[in-house]
Each structure stands twice: as C-alpha cells, then as structure tokens.
Design a protein around this motif. Structure first.
Motif, PDB file in Angstrom:
ATOM      1  N   GLY A  67       0.827  -1.209   0.000  1.00 47.55           N
ATOM      2  CA  GLY A  67       0.000   0.000   0.000  1.00 47.55           C
ATOM      3  C   GLY A  67       0.856   1.251   0.000  1.00 47.55           C
ATOM      4  N   LEU A  68       1.905   1.218   0.806  1.00 47.86           N
ATOM      5  CA  LEU A  68       2.811   2.373   0.877  1.00 47.86           C
ATOM      6  C   LEU A  68       3.474   2.604  -0.475  1.00 47.86           C
ATOM      7  CD1 LEU A  68       3.970   4.419   2.913  1.00 47.86           C
ATOM      8  CD2 LEU A  68       5.867   2.844   3.262  1.00 47.86           C
ATOM      9  N   ALA A  69       3.933   1.522  -1.103  1.00 50.22           N
ATOM     10  CA  ALA A  69       4.598   1.640  -2.408  1.00 50.22           C
ATOM     11  C   ALA A  69       3.628   2.171  -3.458  1.00 50.22           C
ATOM     12  CB  ALA A  69       5.146   0.284  -2.830  1.00 50.22           C
ATOM     13  N   ALA A  70       2.385   1.679  -3.416  1.00 47.54           N
ATOM     14  CA  ALA A  70       1.380   2.144  -4.383  1.00 47.54           C
ATOM     15  C   ALA A  70       1.093   3.618  -4.183  1.00 47.54           C
ATOM     16  CB  ALA A  70       0.103   1.311  -4.236  1.00 47.54           C
ATOM     17  N   GLY A  71       1.019   4.045  -2.936  1.00 47.38           N
ATOM     18  CA  GLY A  71       0.759   5.456  -2.633  1.00 47.38           C
ATOM     19  C   GLY A  71       1.876   6.346  -3.154  1.00 47.38           C
ATOM     20  N   ALA A  98       1.492   9.129  -6.093  1.00 47.19           N
ATOM     21  CA  ALA A  98       1.864  10.529  -5.861  1.00 47.19           C
ATOM     22  C   ALA A  98       2.883  10.986  -6.884  1.00 47.19           C
ATOM     23  CB  ALA A  98       2.433  10.667  -4.446  1.00 47.19           C
ATOM     24  N   TRP A  99       3.776  10.108  -7.278  1.00 48.86           N
ATOM     25  CA  TRP A  99       4.795  10.480  -8.263  1.00 48.86           C
ATOM     26  C   TRP A  99       4.159  10.705  -9.639  1.00 48.86           C
ATOM     27  CZ3 TRP A  99       6.967   8.421 -12.731  1.00 48.86           C
ATOM     28  CH2 TRP A  99       8.190   8.985 -13.117  1.00 48.86           C
ATOM     29  N   ILE A 100       3.193   9.814  -9.973  1.00 51.17           N
ATOM     30  CA  ILE A 100       2.543   9.946 -11.284  1.00 51.17           C
ATOM     31  C   ILE A 100       1.708  11.237 -11.347  1.00 51.17           C
ATOM     32  CG2 ILE A 100       0.735   8.918 -12.746  1.00 51.17           C
ATOM     33  CD1 ILE A 100       1.809   6.176 -11.729  1.00 51.17           C
ATOM     34  N   LEU A 101       0.994  11.533 -10.277  1.00 52.86           N
ATOM     35  CA  LEU A 101       0.068  12.666 -10.275  1.00 52.86           C
ATOM     36  C   LEU A 101       0.732  13.982  -9.884  1.00 52.86           C
ATOM     37  CD1 LEU A 101      -3.059  10.990  -8.643  1.00 52.86           C
ATOM     38  CD2 LEU A 101      -2.600  11.400 -11.060  1.00 52.86           C
ATOM     39  N   ARG A 102       2.005  13.962  -9.648  1.00 51.58           N
ATOM     40  CA  ARG A 102       2.646  15.195  -9.178  1.00 51.58           C
ATOM     41  C   ARG A 102       2.547  16.262 -10.277  1.00 51.58           C
ATOM     42  NH1 ARG A 102       6.555  13.012 -12.086  1.00 51.58           N
ATOM     43  NH2 ARG A 102       8.374  14.279 -12.709  1.00 51.58           N
ATOM     44  N   VAL A 103       2.419  17.573  -9.911  1.00 49.94           N
ATOM     45  CA  VAL A 103       2.331  18.668 -10.878  1.00 49.94           C
ATOM     46  C   VAL A 103       3.656  19.418 -10.836  1.00 49.94           C
ATOM     47  CG1 VAL A 103       1.080  20.741 -11.491  1.00 49.94           C
ATOM     48  CG2 VAL A 103      -0.124  18.819 -10.428  1.00 49.94           C
TER      49      VAL A 103
END
Lengths: 151, 165
Positions: free
Chosen positions: A87-91, A95-100
């Motif tokens: 879960g931590l890795a997925a989070g 977050a990395w993918i959705l970062r702006v």
C-alpha cells in the motif's frame, strides 16, 4: 558362530527381529546347547518384566500445540506487513505519477493572466503581422546549432 | 493460512504422537520429551521454509526427533532424572515397592549402555519402532543396529539379574 552370537540372536528373536534364516540357525543350536536354552529362559524372564510406557506416554501435554504454534511465525502477521508495504509503495507511485511540476504551472498562469489583461483592457485581439516569419522559420537552439555546424 | 502453514499443521497433526513417543523414549522425561518434540517440529518448519517438503516426512521427523533428543540428553546429563524412573512399570503390576526397585535398576542398567546401544534399545523397546526403522532414522546399516540392540539386551539382562534372584 559362537555362543555369544547365538545369544544375540536370542535377543533379536525375543523382539521379533530375527529373520527366517536366523531363527532356523538358532533353533538348530538350541536343540544341542543346554546353556543357551537356560540363557533364553533368563532373557525372556529378564526383559519381559522391563517397563514399557508406550501406551501411556504419547498423550499430548496441555497447551503443547498452542506453544508450538506460538513458536512458528504467524501467517496473518506476514500478510499484514506485506499489505502495508504494498500500500505504501502504491501510494508513493501514485503521488509520483500525479505530481504537478512547478514549471508547468507558470506559463499557464502567465497565459491566463495575459488573456485576462487583454480582455479587461478592451484591447483588440492579437493578429499576427503579415510580414512576420512563418512558424516554420522559427528556429530553436538545436536547429541553429546544426546550421552553425554545417557552415 | 498460507500453503506452508497448512502443510505444517497437517504434518503436526499426523506425526505429533509418534514424535512425542520417540522423544520421551530417549530422554525418559515427560516434560523434556515434550520440549524435544517441539524442537523437532521447529526443525521441520525451518526445513519447509528453506526447501521442498521431505519426501517421507515421518522418517524425516523421526531422525530430527532422535537428533534433538540426543542433544537434549547431552545437555541434561548432569540433571538427576527422577520423574520417569519413579513411575510404576506398566508391565509388572503388583507390589509398588518391587516395581519402584525394578524401575530403578532398569534405569541404572540403561546407564551402563553406550549411547548407541541405549538409543537403539529404547527406540525398539519403548517406541515400538522396528530395527529397520531405527536403522533408517539413525542412518546406520541394519546389521549394525541388530548387533547394538542384541548387545544392549545382553547387558540389560545381566544388570537385572540380581533383581530377579
């Protein structure tokens, strides 16, 4: 074979461990040896009274299985830990993918502000000049570098 | 429950009584035998984590139990073993004093055997294993085990002779 060997065979026969050949050899010897016949009798009487506790001694002590289970790593705990790590890795990945990226915001904001200024000021819309170079002639640094190399 | 835990639980259920009986036969102490049986199963657990399950779990466990029992025996040699030797002998019902005396002499005669003779004799006499099973568990040739067993019987018979007379 000497008497010692025959006496060993007597022990094996007493416990049902003598094979067919050993039993036959022993019987032949006993038929002619009084000493070994006496020994056979003594052996039966001697070992026959030895304690055997096998019937009473395979009972499980209270809590034995529970103690054994407690000493083996529990499967559920391992699942929880692995689920937590996953879960931590997925989070982190999400977050990395959705970062702006901060740079991406600046031009957009500038562009919005510029159009807003044009609108508020009541300026005429932007129309490119007729003598302006076509978009294709606008050269970036790599194009210019290539031109310099060619020269 | 994952596959290795399920397999382990099944093997415990199938072999716990055999393991306990072998352990107690060698260490001659009910509580220590229970500890040895636990140690044998923990060795099985570690083996299951490290590699594929043994082809014959019963034989594997018997060997592990004997090894753990002999380790425990060596550690506990200095400890007086009074609990089991004080138990009445199930084979001879009657005078409790005579039974206690027989049990005492039996333990004393057992102490005169070599470790190999003693182990072989107890596995056969108390655990009820065949000598072929004993040979397999101890990784010895059957004739060697037969010789050790026969010599153990002879020594015990001699040790018990004063009691009978």
């Amino acid at each position: 074979m000497d008497h010692e060997n025959f006496r060993e065979l007597l022990c094996l026969r007493l416990y049902g461990e003598a094979d067919e050949t050993e039993r036959r050899t022993l019987d032949e010897h006993l038929s002619g040896c009084a000493d070994c016949r006496v020994y056979a009798l003594e052996l039966e009487q001697g070992l026959g009274v030895l304690p055997r506790r096998r019937d009473a001694r395979d009972d499980l002590p209270a809590g034995w299985r529970e103690r054994l289970r407690a000493s083996v790593p529990a499967p559920r705990r391992r699942v929880r830990i692995s689920a937590f790590v996953a879960g931590l890795a997925a989070g982190i990945a999400l977050a990395w993918i959705l970062r702006v990226p901060p740079r991406a915001l600046a031009p957009a904001a500038t562009s919005i502000e510029a159009s807003r200024v044009v609108e508020v000021a009541g300026l005429p819309p932007f129309v490119p000049r007729a003598d302006a170079p076509p978009a294709a002639t606008v050269r970036g640094p790599l194009t210019r570098l290539a031109e310099l190399r060619r020269r | 429950m994952d596959a290795s835990h399920a397999l382990f639980e099944r093997l415990v259920a199938e072999h716990e009584r055999d393991v306990l009986r072998v352990a107690r036969a060698i260490v001659r102490d009910a509580h220590l035998g229970a500890d040895v049986a636990q140690e044998a199963f923990l060795r099985l657990w570690r083996a299951l984590q490290a590699s594929a399950p043994p082809a014959r779990p019963g034989a594997w466990l018997r060997t592990a139990t004997i090894s753990a029992a002999l380790d425990a025996e060596r550690r506990e040699q200095a400890r007086p073993r009074s609990e089991l030797s004080a138990e009445p002998a199930s084979a001879s019902a009657g005078d409790p004093a005579a039974e206690a005396e027989l049990a005492r002499r039996y333990e004393r005669a057992l102490a005169t055997l070599s470790e190999g003779q003693r182990t072989v004799f107890l596995l056969k006499h108390e655990s009820g294993l065949s000598l072929a099973e004993v040979a397999e568990a101890l990784h010895l040739a059957l004739p060697t085990v037969k010789t050790q067993f026969a010599r153990a019987c002879s020594k015990l018979q001699q040790g018990l002779r004063p009691f009978r007379s």
